[in-house]
Design an enzyme around this catalytic site. Sequence first.
Site, mmCIF file in Angstrom:
data_model
loop_
_atom_site.group_PDB
_atom_site.id
_atom_site.type_symbol
_atom_site.label_atom_id
_atom_site.label_comp_id
_atom_site.label_asym_id
_atom_site.label_seq_id
_atom_site.Cartn_x
_atom_site.Cartn_y
_atom_site.Cartn_z
ATOM 1 N N ARG A 135 0.851 -1.187 0.000
ATOM 2 C CA ARG A 135 0.000 0.000 0.000
ATOM 3 C C ARG A 135 0.887 1.239 0.000
ATOM 4 O O ARG A 135 2.103 1.138 0.123
ATOM 5 C CB ARG A 135 -0.907 -0.011 1.243
ATOM 6 C CG ARG A 135 -0.101 -0.372 2.506
ATOM 7 C CD ARG A 135 -0.569 0.278 3.729
ATOM 8 N NE ARG A 135 -0.468 1.692 3.653
ATOM 9 C CZ ARG A 135 0.669 2.375 3.824
ATOM 10 N NH1 ARG A 135 1.813 1.766 4.058
ATOM 11 N NH2 ARG A 135 0.682 3.693 3.738
ATOM 12 N N GLY A 136 0.238 2.411 -0.102
ATOM 13 C CA GLY A 136 0.999 3.653 -0.210
ATOM 14 C C GLY A 136 1.207 3.930 -1.691
ATOM 15 O O GLY A 136 1.624 3.035 -2.447
ATOM 16 N N ALA A 137 0.918 5.176 -2.102
ATOM 17 C CA ALA A 137 0.890 5.481 -3.537
ATOM 18 C C ALA A 137 2.187 5.120 -4.280
ATOM 19 O O ALA A 137 2.139 4.405 -5.295
ATOM 20 C CB ALA A 137 0.519 6.956 -3.737
ATOM 21 N N ARG A 144 -7.544 -0.745 -6.864
ATOM 22 C CA ARG A 144 -7.825 0.419 -6.012
ATOM 23 C C ARG A 144 -7.845 1.661 -6.911
ATOM 24 O O ARG A 144 -6.970 1.806 -7.764
ATOM 25 C CB ARG A 144 -6.752 0.590 -4.920
ATOM 26 C CG ARG A 144 -6.713 -0.548 -3.917
ATOM 27 C CD ARG A 144 -5.768 -0.214 -2.756
ATOM 28 N NE ARG A 144 -6.366 0.734 -1.830
ATOM 29 C CZ ARG A 144 -5.685 1.336 -0.854
ATOM 30 N NH1 ARG A 144 -4.392 1.113 -0.706
ATOM 31 N NH2 ARG A 144 -6.291 2.183 -0.024
ATOM 32 N N GLN A 163 -2.776 2.448 9.870
ATOM 33 C CA GLN A 163 -1.433 2.519 9.265
ATOM 34 C C GLN A 163 -0.469 3.334 10.130
ATOM 35 O O GLN A 163 0.728 3.074 10.142
ATOM 36 C CB GLN A 163 -1.513 3.159 7.863
ATOM 37 C CG GLN A 163 -2.190 2.300 6.814
ATOM 38 C CD GLN A 163 -3.672 2.589 6.695
ATOM 39 O OE1 GLN A 163 -4.320 2.959 7.676
ATOM 40 N NE2 GLN A 163 -4.230 2.409 5.524
ATOM 41 N N ASP A 174 -2.119 10.785 -2.371
ATOM 42 C CA ASP A 174 -2.463 9.706 -3.301
ATOM 43 C C ASP A 174 -2.696 10.230 -4.706
ATOM 44 O O ASP A 174 -2.452 9.526 -5.683
ATOM 45 C CB ASP A 174 -3.687 8.939 -2.807
ATOM 46 C CG ASP A 174 -3.248 7.886 -1.802
ATOM 47 O OD1 ASP A 174 -3.037 8.247 -0.626
ATOM 48 O OD2 ASP A 174 -3.036 6.731 -2.210
ATOM 49 N N ASN A 191 -5.630 12.327 0.067
ATOM 50 C CA ASN A 191 -4.748 11.508 0.916
ATOM 51 C C ASN A 191 -5.635 10.789 1.929
ATOM 52 O O ASN A 191 -6.860 10.942 1.934
ATOM 53 C CB ASN A 191 -3.696 12.390 1.601
ATOM 54 C CG ASN A 191 -2.638 11.554 2.292
ATOM 55 O OD1 ASN A 191 -2.049 10.667 1.679
ATOM 56 N ND2 ASN A 191 -2.408 11.781 3.572
ATOM 57 N N LYS A 192 -5.010 10.021 2.780
ATOM 58 C CA LYS A 192 -5.739 9.196 3.751
ATOM 59 C C LYS A 192 -6.846 9.986 4.451
ATOM 60 O O LYS A 192 -6.647 11.142 4.826
ATOM 61 C CB LYS A 192 -4.730 8.646 4.769
ATOM 62 C CG LYS A 192 -5.280 7.749 5.835
ATOM 63 C CD LYS A 192 -6.148 6.620 5.325
ATOM 64 C CE LYS A 192 -5.453 5.736 4.320
ATOM 65 N NZ LYS A 192 -6.427 4.914 3.537
HETATM 66 O O1 MRU Z 1 -4.801 3.210 2.086
HETATM 67 P P1 MRU Z 1 -3.324 3.415 2.038
HETATM 68 O O2 MRU Z 1 -2.607 2.894 3.231
HETATM 69 O O3 MRU Z 1 -2.719 2.941 0.740
HETATM 70 O O4 MRU Z 1 -3.164 4.999 2.064
HETATM 71 C C1 MRU Z 1 -1.902 5.554 1.892
HETATM 72 C C2 MRU Z 1 -1.878 7.014 2.097
HETATM 73 O O5 MRU Z 1 -2.879 7.664 2.261
HETATM 74 C C3 MRU Z 1 -0.539 7.666 2.003
HETATM 75 O O6 MRU Z 1 -0.517 8.834 2.779
HETATM 76 C C4 MRU Z 1 -0.246 8.046 0.540
HETATM 77 O O7 MRU Z 1 -0.410 6.944 -0.311
HETATM 78 C C5 MRU Z 1 1.119 8.570 0.386
HETATM 79 S S1 MRU Z 1 2.342 7.345 0.704
HETATM 80 C C6 MRU Z 1 3.865 8.020 0.496
#
Ligand code: MRU
Length: 346
Positions: A46-48, A89, A196, A237, A247-248
């Site tokens: 996970r994470g962009a 996703r 997370q 994201d 973002n989250k």
């Molecule tokens: O749902 P996730 O855990 O994939 O969400 C990730 C985030 O919101 C991060 O802040 C974003 O992807 C940036 S990661 C460098």
Amino acid sequence: MSIRTIEWKNNCIRMIDQTKLPQKLEYLNIKDLKALWQAIKLLKVRGAPALGGAAGLGVYLGIKGSRATGFLQFDNELRKVCDYLASSRPTARNLFWGLERMTQVSRANKNKSVSEIKKILFQEAMRIIEEDRVSCRKIGAFGAKLFSDNDSVLTICNTGILATIDYGTALGVIYRAHEEGKRLKIYACETRPLLQGARLTTWELKRKGMDVTLICDNMAAALMQQGKIKKVIAGADRIAANGDTANKIGTSGLAILAKYHKIPFYIAAPVSTFDLKIKNGKEITIEQRCSSEVTDLFFKKPIAPKGVKVFNPAFDVTPNALISAIITDKGVIRQPYLKNICSYLK
Ligand code: MRU
């Protein structure tokens, strides 16, 4: 010991299973596309930026066994692989950026043999991985200049090693400031519902011996009111052409609080997170996730009555007006975003 979130090893994708952290550092060997799709869907990876890496490796994984005899047949197979991975996703731009980049490279080499194109695609996937390592370090170097010794910093979700290949975006800035000798006190929001922040960010920061304090998401306002937060930094994201940033879920709330308390609010992201085709945040698709993430504590113990209605968006959009600066691998972008994003990203 340095770790890699996702890589190509022994002819398959090797990734950390992030759902097992912080209890166990366990690796998964992904040998087929369905397993990769599920790993993305379930946030094992996970994470962009890490999803950008998964896209590159995933395309190669999906086509390496192709028996296509000509480019048209190969291109058709590649498109199916991309469409399938794209359905995992919807919000992180980097996933789609990686898929598009692999498709373009394949098409640019359509006159070569299928086996040559496969080799080129493998090299491209490796390049995506390597570029992430470099771009995170650039973000770190640009961003660390905005932080001072003894700053206390609030962050949300996980934007570090585990969200990228091996360093981080918002956490990369924090790591770089720490490497430069700045003593930072980090507050990590737990990041309901999938935690997370509690599970991953605190794990990473503790491994590095940094000063991290975990808070529940609803504690941020009180900390700010008490003057305990000097800066807020989050990842992204997807960033629209005007700087609106997905973002989250919970990020936009922190930005509103930061504005009220006159605290700088920064976003850190590589250029692969920008989506210049969309004008503003209203055009960003926000992923809706399953209700059990909210009703059951990290899928284990029910904490809500059975059958309760649930609203579970994975992300929210922070309007550009609340963002003090966007720290990228090309430099620090400030208002007016519409004009400055285009000139930085050219
Ligand atoms: O749902 P996730 O855990 O994939 O969400 C990730 C985030 O919101 C991060 O802040 C974003 O992807 C940036 S990661 C460098």
